[in-house]
Scaffold this active site. Structure first.
Site, short mmCIF file in Angstrom:
data_model
loop_
_atom_site.label_atom_id
_atom_site.label_comp_id
_atom_site.label_asym_id
_atom_site.label_seq_id
_atom_site.Cartn_x
_atom_site.Cartn_y
_atom_site.Cartn_z
N HIS A 308 0.86 -1.19 0.00
CA HIS A 308 0.00 0.00 0.00
C HIS A 308 0.90 1.24 0.00
O HIS A 308 1.93 1.27 0.66
CB HIS A 308 -0.90 0.02 1.24
CG HIS A 308 -2.09 0.90 1.07
ND1 HIS A 308 -2.03 2.25 1.27
CD2 HIS A 308 -3.36 0.63 0.68
CE1 HIS A 308 -3.22 2.78 1.02
NE2 HIS A 308 -4.05 1.82 0.67
N ASP A 366 -7.78 -5.53 -0.08
CA ASP A 366 -8.23 -6.44 -1.15
C ASP A 366 -7.80 -7.87 -0.93
O ASP A 366 -8.18 -8.75 -1.72
CB ASP A 366 -7.64 -5.95 -2.49
CG ASP A 366 -8.23 -4.60 -2.87
OD1 ASP A 366 -7.45 -3.66 -3.13
OD2 ASP A 366 -9.46 -4.48 -2.84
C1 SDX Z 1 -6.21 -0.12 -3.03
O1 SDX Z 1 -4.57 4.44 -2.20
C2 SDX Z 1 -5.48 3.81 -1.58
O2 SDX Z 1 -5.88 4.20 -0.52
C3 SDX Z 1 -6.03 2.60 -2.30
C4 SDX Z 1 -7.01 1.74 -1.53
C5 SDX Z 1 -8.30 2.48 -1.25
O3 SDX Z 1 -9.02 2.08 -0.33
O4 SDX Z 1 -8.65 3.39 -2.08
O5 SDX Z 1 -6.44 1.35 -0.27
C6 SDX Z 1 -7.38 0.49 -2.32
O6 SDX Z 1 -5.96 0.22 -4.16
C7 SDX Z 1 -5.32 -1.09 -2.28
C8 SDX Z 1 -4.09 -1.54 -3.13
C9 SDX Z 1 -4.55 -2.66 -4.08
N1 SDX Z 1 -3.49 -3.02 -5.00
C10 SDX Z 1 -2.83 -4.18 -4.91
O7 SDX Z 1 -2.97 -4.98 -4.00
C11 SDX Z 1 -1.87 -4.43 -6.08
C12 SDX Z 1 -0.53 -4.96 -5.55
N2 SDX Z 1 0.15 -3.89 -4.81
C13 SDX Z 1 0.86 -2.93 -5.57
O8 SDX Z 1 1.01 -2.94 -6.89
C14 SDX Z 1 1.47 -1.77 -4.78
O9 SDX Z 1 1.80 -2.22 -3.54
C15 SDX Z 1 0.58 -0.55 -4.67
C16 SDX Z 1 0.13 -0.09 -6.01
C17 SDX Z 1 -0.60 -0.86 -3.83
C18 SDX Z 1 1.40 0.56 -4.00
O10 SDX Z 1 2.39 0.91 -4.89
P1 SDX Z 1 3.45 2.06 -4.49
O11 SDX Z 1 3.13 2.73 -3.23
O12 SDX Z 1 3.64 2.93 -5.69
O13 SDX Z 1 4.70 1.20 -4.20
P2 SDX Z 1 5.76 0.78 -5.29
O14 SDX Z 1 5.06 0.24 -6.50
O15 SDX Z 1 6.70 1.91 -5.48
O16 SDX Z 1 6.46 -0.44 -4.56
C19 SDX Z 1 7.50 -0.19 -3.59
C20 SDX Z 1 8.39 -1.43 -3.69
C21 SDX Z 1 8.78 -1.77 -5.13
O17 SDX Z 1 10.03 -2.41 -5.08
P3 SDX Z 1 11.36 -1.50 -5.44
O18 SDX Z 1 11.10 -0.92 -6.83
O19 SDX Z 1 11.43 -0.44 -4.37
O20 SDX Z 1 12.50 -2.52 -5.43
O21 SDX Z 1 7.67 -2.57 -3.19
C22 SDX Z 1 7.50 -3.53 -4.25
C23 SDX Z 1 7.76 -2.81 -5.56
O22 SDX Z 1 8.29 -3.69 -6.53
N3 SDX Z 1 6.12 -3.97 -4.17
C24 SDX Z 1 5.73 -5.24 -4.28
C25 SDX Z 1 4.34 -5.21 -4.11
N4 SDX Z 1 3.93 -3.95 -3.92
C26 SDX Z 1 5.04 -3.19 -3.96
N5 SDX Z 1 6.42 -6.38 -4.49
C27 SDX Z 1 5.67 -7.52 -4.55
N6 SDX Z 1 4.33 -7.58 -4.41
C28 SDX Z 1 3.63 -6.45 -4.18
N7 SDX Z 1 2.30 -6.49 -4.02
#
Ligand code: SDX
Length: 431
Positions: A308, A366
Site C-alpha cells: 500500500h 483487497d
Molecule cells: C487499493 O490508495 C489507496 O488508498 C487505495 C485503496 C483504497 O481504499 O482506495 O487502499 C485500495 O488500491 C489497495 C491496493 C490494491 N493493490 C494491490 O494490491 C496491487 C498490488 N500492490 C501494488 O502494486 C502496490 O503495492 C501498490 C500499487 C498498492 C502501492 O504501490 P506504491 O506505493 O507505488 O509502491 P511501489 O510500487 O513503489 O512499490 C514499492 C516497492 C517496489 O520495489 P522496489 O522498486 O522499491 O524494489 O515494493 C515492491 C515494488 O516492486 N512492491 C511489491 C508489491 N507492492 C510493492 N512487491 C511484490 N508484491 C507487491 N504487491
C-alpha cells in the site's frame, strides 16, 4: 491551519524563499508551495504524488505508520463493529454521527431513491452479455447525466445533496443490474422493506421463479464490506473524482470517472486479481514459487492484495476483513475453504520474508475481501463493482467537500518537459 511563525526556507541559486508551513490537526506538516512558481519560477516534481497534498479535507485520516484509519475521527474498527453502512454514509456526508431521527430520515430518503429511470434499462441491453460489469457501470453511471437533469447544477447546494443521495441509493441497483445482465437473468427491482445490504443481495440473487430470503449472516457481512471500502482519503479514484469535479463536470460524470480509475488492478481491481492469484497458486506447497516471483525484479508479477502507498505497518481494514472471512466461512460451514487456507499461509510466509518486511508490504483491504465475496456467491467479476458501490459515498463526500470550498480551483498540474525545443518544420520531400 496557517501558522505564520512556521515557515520552510528554500534556497535556489543563493536566493531564499520562505514558504508557509501549514499545521494539520493530525499527520505531517504541509509546505504551502502555491506561490512558489510565481516567486521562484520553479515547479516541484512528484509524478506519483508520494509527497504531495492535493487538497485539505476533514473527512478521512490515515496514519500509515500506525495502521490507523479514521472517518470524521471515528476508527474504522469501531465503525465496522458498531455502526452500519448508511450510518457511515451519513457520517461521511454530514461530519457527525446522526441522531436517531436524523438517521431514520436519511435512510428513508436513500430507500426511496433506489430505483433508476425505467428507460435506463435499455442501456444495459446495448452491452454484450460478457461485458465486464465495471464497463457497464462506467457507462450507465455516466448516462445518469442524461436522465437526472434536476441534480446536475453543482452551484445549487440542494441539487448537490439530491445528486449525493441518488448516487448512494442507485449504485447497488446499477451494480446488481450489471450482474443480472451478465448472467442472462431478469432485473430484480429494489424493495423498500429491506435494509441497504439485504436489498443489494436480493437484487443480485433473487429470481422471479421463487422466494428469496436474505441470510442475515450474509447481509451483515455485506454491510461490513461496504463500510470497509467507504472512503480512503485521496486515493487514485477519489483524486480522479476531485480533478473531474474541478472543471465543473456534473456529479454523475465525475463518479463515472472514479469508477473507471478504480477498475485498475493496482487499485480497486486488486480484489479480483487477488482471488485469481490465490486460485492460480492453488495449494500451500506452491506458495514459495509465487513469493520468489514477487521478489524477482525481472518478473512483473506482484502479490495482489499486498502493499500500500500509505500503510507501512498494516491495513486496519485487512485485519477486520480477515476476522470477517473466518466468521462468515465458519457460519457458512466452509471454514476449510482451500483458498482461505492458501491466503492465510501466503500471508504468514510473506510476512516472515525479509523482502516484504524491508519494503513494508502487508495485506491490504483487497487481500481477504474476495474470499468472502466468493463464499457469498459472487463471481470475481463482481468484486470491483462492489468496491465501486461501497466507495461511491467516499467519492461523493469528497466531491461535495471540494465544491463547498469557494476557493477551489480547476486542477491543472504542470510538468518536467524533456522533449525537443523549438525547431523549424521540414517539408516531406526534404526529410
Ligand atoms: C487499493 O490508495 C489507496 O488508498 C487505495 C485503496 C483504497 O481504499 O482506495 O487502499 C485500495 O488500491 C489497495 C491496493 C490494491 N493493490 C494491490 O494490491 C496491487 C498490488 N500492490 C501494488 O502494486 C502496490 O503495492 C501498490 C500499487 C498498492 C502501492 O504501490 P506504491 O506505493 O507505488 O509502491 P511501489 O510500487 O513503489 O512499490 C514499492 C516497492 C517496489 O520495489 P522496489 O522498486 O522499491 O524494489 O515494493 C515492491 C515494488 O516492486 N512492491 C511489491 C508489491 N507492492 C510493492 N512487491 C511484490 N508484491 C507487491 N504487491
Amino acid at each position: 491551519m496557517t501558522d505564520s511563525s512556521k515557515t520552510a526556507t528554500l534556497t535556489i541559486d543563493g536566493t531564499s524563499y520562505d514558504l508557509p508551513l501549514l499545521s494539520p490537526t493530525a499527520g505531517p506538516n504541509v509546505i504551502d508551495i502555491r506561490k512558489l512558481y510565481a516567486q521562484a519560477g520553479v515547479f516541484t516534481y512528484d509524478p506519483g504524488y508520494t509527497s504531495t497534498a492535493s487538497c485539505d479535507s476533514t473527512i478521512t485520516y490515515i496514519d500509515g505508520a500506525k495502521g490507523e484509519l479514521l472517518h470524521r475521527g471515528y476508527p474504522i474498527d469501531q465503525l465496522a463493529e458498531k455502526s452500519h453502512y448508511l450510518e457511515v454514509c451519513y457520517l461521511l456526508l454530514y461530519d457527525n454521527l446522526p441522531t436517531a431521527a436524523e438517521l431514520e430520515a436519511f435512510e428513508a430518503t436513500i430507500t426511496r431513491h433506489t430505483m433508476i429511470h425505467e428507460q435506463m434499462h435499455n442501456f444495459f441491453r446495448g452491452f454484450r452479455r460478457d461485458a465486464h460489469p465495471m464497463a457497464t457501470m462506467v457507462g450507465v453511471v455516466g448516462a445518469m447525466s442524461a436522465f437526472y437533469h434536476d441534480s446536475t447544477d453543482i452551484s445549487d447546494p440542494r441539487q448537490r445533496e439530491i445528486a449525493s443521495h441518488r448516487m448512494i441509493a442507485k449504485m447497488p441497483t446499477i451494480a446488481a443490474m450489471a450482474y443480472k445482465y451478465s448472467i442472462g437473468q431478469p432485473f430484480v427491482y429494489p424493495r423498500n422493506d429491506l435494509d441497504y445490504a439485504s436489498n443489494f443481495l436480493h437484487m443480485c440473487f433473487a429470481v422471479p421463479a421463487e422466494q428469496y430470503e436474505v441470510d442475515p449472516i450474509l447481509s451483515r457481512a455485506m454491510d461490513r464490506i461496504f463500510i470497509l471500502h467507504a472512503d480512503h482519503e485521496q486515493n487514485a479514484s477519489t483524486s480522479t473524482v476531485r480533478l473531474a469535479s474541478s472543471s465543473g463536470a456534473n456529479p454523475f460524470a465525475c463518479i463515472a470517472a472514479g469508477i473507471a480509475c478504480l477498475w485498475g488492478p493496482a487499485h480497486g481491481g486488486a480484489n479480483q486479481a487477488c482471488l485469481e492469484m490465490l486460485k492460480e497458486i492453488g495449494s500451500v506447497d506452491r506458495i514459495p514459487e509465487f513469493i520468489a516471483r514477487a521478489k524477482d525484479k525481472d518478473d512483473p508479477f506482484r502479490l495482489m492484495g499486498f502493499g500500500h502507498r500509505v500503510y507501512k505497518n498494516f491495513d486496519p481494514r485487512a485485519k477486520v476483513m480477515k476476522q470477517s472471512a473466518d466468521e462468515v466461512l465458519d457460519l457458512l460451514g466452509i471454514e476449510n475453504n482451500p483458498v482461505l487456507q492458501v491466503a492465510k499461509e501466503l500471508e504468514k510466509q510473506a510476512l516472515d520474508d525479509p523482502y516484504f518486511a524491508e519494503k513494508k508490504l502487508f495485506p491490504n483491504v483487497d487481500f481477504y475481501s474476495g474470499i468472502i465475496l466468493e463464499a457469498m456467491g459472487f463471481p470475481t467479476s463482481m468484486f470491483t463493482p462492489i468496491f465501486a458501490l461501497s466507495r461511491t459515498v467516499g467519492w461523493i463526500s469528497q466531491w461535495k467537500e471540494q465544491l463547498s470550498d469557494p476557493a477551489h480551483k480547476i486542477g491543472r498540474p504542470r510538468q518536467l518537459y524533456l522533449g525537443e525545443t523549438a525547431r523549424k518544420y521540414v517539408d516531406v520531400e526534404d526529410r
